[in-house]
Scaffold this active site. Structure first.
Site, PDB file in Angstrom:
ATOM      1  N   LYS A  10      35.999  37.087  48.527  1.00  0.00           N
ATOM      2  CA  LYS A  10      36.468  38.427  48.920  1.00  0.00           C
ATOM      3  C   LYS A  10      35.413  39.177  49.746  1.00  0.00           C
ATOM      4  CE  LYS A  10      36.319  41.957  46.095  1.00  0.00           C
ATOM      5  NZ  LYS A  10      36.447  42.940  45.014  1.00  0.00           N
TER       6      LYS A  10
ATOM      7  N   LYS B 263      30.874  41.085  36.992  1.00  0.00           N
ATOM      8  CA  LYS B 263      29.813  42.106  37.071  1.00  0.00           C
ATOM      9  C   LYS B 263      28.708  41.838  36.056  1.00  0.00           C
ATOM     10  CE  LYS B 263      31.848  45.741  39.675  1.00  0.00           C
ATOM     11  NZ  LYS B 263      32.232  47.139  39.821  1.00  0.00           N
TER      12      LYS B 263
ATOM     13  N   LYS C  91      31.390  44.996  49.361  1.00  0.00           N
ATOM     14  CA  LYS C  91      30.376  45.973  49.785  1.00  0.00           C
ATOM     15  C   LYS C  91      28.971  45.414  49.635  1.00  0.00           C
ATOM     16  CE  LYS C  91      32.782  50.017  47.985  1.00  0.00           C
ATOM     17  NZ  LYS C  91      32.951  50.862  46.817  1.00  0.00           N
TER      18      LYS C  91
HETATM   19  P1  TYM Z   1      36.844  49.532  44.424  1.00  0.00           P
HETATM   20  O1  TYM Z   1      36.074  50.792  44.630  1.00  0.00           O
HETATM   21  O2  TYM Z   1      36.094  48.276  44.155  1.00  0.00           O
HETATM   22  O3  TYM Z   1      37.791  49.261  45.645  1.00  0.00           O
HETATM   23  C1  TYM Z   1      38.638  50.282  46.149  1.00  0.00           C
HETATM   24  C2  TYM Z   1      39.949  49.667  46.582  1.00  0.00           C
HETATM   25  O4  TYM Z   1      39.728  48.685  47.605  1.00  0.00           O
HETATM   26  C3  TYM Z   1      40.381  47.473  47.266  1.00  0.00           C
HETATM   27  N1  TYM Z   1      39.592  46.346  47.812  1.00  0.00           N
HETATM   28  C4  TYM Z   1      40.066  45.419  48.637  1.00  0.00           C
HETATM   29  N2  TYM Z   1      41.297  45.240  49.159  1.00  0.00           N
HETATM   30  C5  TYM Z   1      41.471  44.188  50.001  1.00  0.00           C
HETATM   31  N3  TYM Z   1      40.484  43.319  50.334  1.00  0.00           N
HETATM   32  C6  TYM Z   1      39.240  43.455  49.826  1.00  0.00           C
HETATM   33  N4  TYM Z   1      38.280  42.604  50.162  1.00  0.00           N
HETATM   34  C7  TYM Z   1      38.979  44.552  48.942  1.00  0.00           C
HETATM   35  N5  TYM Z   1      37.886  44.995  48.269  1.00  0.00           N
HETATM   36  C8  TYM Z   1      38.276  46.095  47.573  1.00  0.00           C
HETATM   37  C9  TYM Z   1      40.420  47.466  45.746  1.00  0.00           C
HETATM   38  O5  TYM Z   1      41.437  46.625  45.260  1.00  0.00           O
HETATM   39  C10 TYM Z   1      40.685  48.928  45.447  1.00  0.00           C
HETATM   40  O6  TYM Z   1      42.059  49.213  45.522  1.00  0.00           O
HETATM   41  N6  TYM Z   1      38.418  49.962  39.749  1.00  0.00           N
HETATM   42  C11 TYM Z   1      38.662  50.390  41.099  1.00  0.00           C
HETATM   43  C12 TYM Z   1      38.555  51.901  41.303  1.00  0.00           C
HETATM   44  C13 TYM Z   1      39.412  52.710  40.411  1.00  0.00           C
HETATM   45  C14 TYM Z   1      40.835  52.881  40.542  1.00  0.00           C
HETATM   46  C15 TYM Z   1      41.194  53.761  39.493  1.00  0.00           C
HETATM   47  C16 TYM Z   1      41.762  52.373  41.429  1.00  0.00           C
HETATM   48  C17 TYM Z   1      39.022  53.456  39.354  1.00  0.00           C
HETATM   49  N7  TYM Z   1      40.072  54.081  38.807  1.00  0.00           N
HETATM   50  C18 TYM Z   1      42.531  54.140  39.320  1.00  0.00           C
HETATM   51  C19 TYM Z   1      43.115  52.769  41.244  1.00  0.00           C
HETATM   52  C20 TYM Z   1      43.464  53.630  40.215  1.00  0.00           C
HETATM   53  C21 TYM Z   1      37.642  49.747  41.985  1.00  0.00           C
HETATM   54  O7  TYM Z   1      36.585  49.356  41.561  1.00  0.00           O
HETATM   55  O8  TYM Z   1      37.942  49.762  43.278  1.00  0.00           O
END
Ligand code: TYM
Length: 336
Positions: free
Chosen positions: A199, A117, A202
């Site tokens: 990966k 990032k 978004k």
């Molecule tokens: P975020 O918002 O980037 O993504 C949300 C969830 O989606 C999963 N993910 C994927 N899984 C499979 N293939 C992909 N291409 C893919 N892209 C995203 C991520 O692994 C995630 O599970 N830091 C976290 C958000 C967060 C969180 C938490 C998660 C904040 N606090 C506490 C669990 C527990 C994040 O940025 O996810």
């Protein structure tokens, strides 16, 4: 444990449009894991985390609400699951401050997401981006979480959460439950449809690389038809064919078939037929979600009720942990 059940916590950022990767790596597992009611679930819209990147205020508010509705439209029952906004529970930020004092600069600077990032937002490498994993640890530890279903990219953040919790417990006794990640066997890392070694994200500039959960059926089919594969024409699950492997993963996640079963189903068929089948299978999941989103968008009072009720519930449990932590570390007790 809460009321005799294990606690499940997970969240998603309210930035950008939710992708098929988010659904398969996370949301789908949140729903599946709670099918038999064996968990107390907290499903958070992590809007504070979104602030590490500059946001348009009106847009952020809209996206946060859309995401909360999407959780429900995708199948999370808002009665059984506590679906709420992180910013409505001040315990997240309070515990995060305390845990900052138990986290080392060195371990935060090793986080791959921080490195990625910072490279992407070189003009805005703020302290929030650096301490992002501590807020995530606070999210999880605040609810004495047993299990955290996430995609493979969050594994490192779960490891640091466990390290922080163990360090804290080492000093003050068993204050926090040590959480386990739950990373699904299928769909934990959905790849870009255009560059299958990257990966699915978004924020990909190439719109054909990502399936968004709200893409209409024609767009989904078109994107799958354009998916990058290879010059061969054999549907086989191998690292040598990353494009096909990714499509098999997506098809498996939707149909619950193993990679071997998918190979057999498409034995002798061409890539064109296979891509169309994957697109149709994905649409069979997305179309009902779109219909439900449409209904929910007309029921403002229903969503408002969920927001109110669930933030009260989340605040209640969060405050319990926070008071325990404050007491342990020596902050003055409240006078009633
Ligand atoms: P975020 O918002 O980037 O993504 C949300 C969830 O989606 C999963 N993910 C994927 N899984 C499979 N293939 C992909 N291409 C893919 N892209 C995203 C991520 O692994 C995630 O599970 N830091 C976290 C958000 C967060 C969180 C938490 C998660 C904040 N606090 C506490 C669990 C527990 C994040 O940025 O996810």
């Amino acid at each position: 444990m809460l009321d005799g059940k294990k606690v499940l916590f997970s969240g998603m950022q309210a930035t950008g449009n939710i992708t098929l990767g988010n659904y398969m790596g996370a949301l789908k597992n949140w729903i599946d894991l709670n099918n038999d009611d064996s968990y107390q679930c907290f499903n958070c819209v992590v809007d504070l985390h979104s602030l590490t990147v500059r946001q348009d205020p009106a847009e952020l508010r809209k996206r946060a609400r859309t995401l909360l509705s999407l959780y429900i439209a995708a199948g999370l029952d808002p009665v059984k699951n506590c679906i709420y906004y992180q910013s409505h529970v001040s315990g997240h930020a309070e515990l995060s401050w305390i845990l900052n004092c138990f986290t080392y600069m060195g371990e935060l600077s090793r986080m791959t997401q921080f490195k990625d990032k910072s490279a992407k937002h070189a003009d805005n490498i703020n302290a929030g981006l650096f301490t992002y994993p501590v807020l995530m640890a606070a999210d999880i530890l605040l609810f004495q979480t047993d299990v955290v279903p996430v995609g493979a990219d969050q594994k490192q953040h779960l490891e640091i959460t466990r390290d922080i919790a163990e360090r804290f417990n080492g000093v003050y006794g068993d204050v926090f439950t040590i959480p386990e990640p739950y990373i699904g066997k299928v769909g934990a890392k959905i790849m870009s449809l255009q560059e299958p070694d990257k990966k699915m994200s978004k924020s990909d500039e190439n719109v054909n690389a990502t399936i968004y959960l709200m893409d209409d059926p024609d767009t989904v089919i078109r994107k799958f038809k354009r998916a990058v594969t290879d010059s061969d024409n054999e549907i086989r699950y191998t690292d040598e064919k990353p494009g096909i492997k990714n499509l098999i993963d997506i098809y498996s996640a939707v149909t619950n078939k193993t990679a071997g079963e998918v190979e057999r189903e498409f034995d002798g068929k061409g890539y064109g037929d296979f891509k169309l089948a994957v697109g149709e299978a994905v649409n069979s999941v997305l179309v009902p979600i779109h219909q439900r989103m449409d209904e929910l968008s007309k029921d403002k009072a229903y969503i408002d009720g969920i927001i109110k009720e669930n933030s009260d519930k989340a605040n209640y449990f969060a405050t319990k942990t926070l008071r325990k932590v404050q007491k342990k570390i020596g902050l003055p007790e409240r006078v009633r």
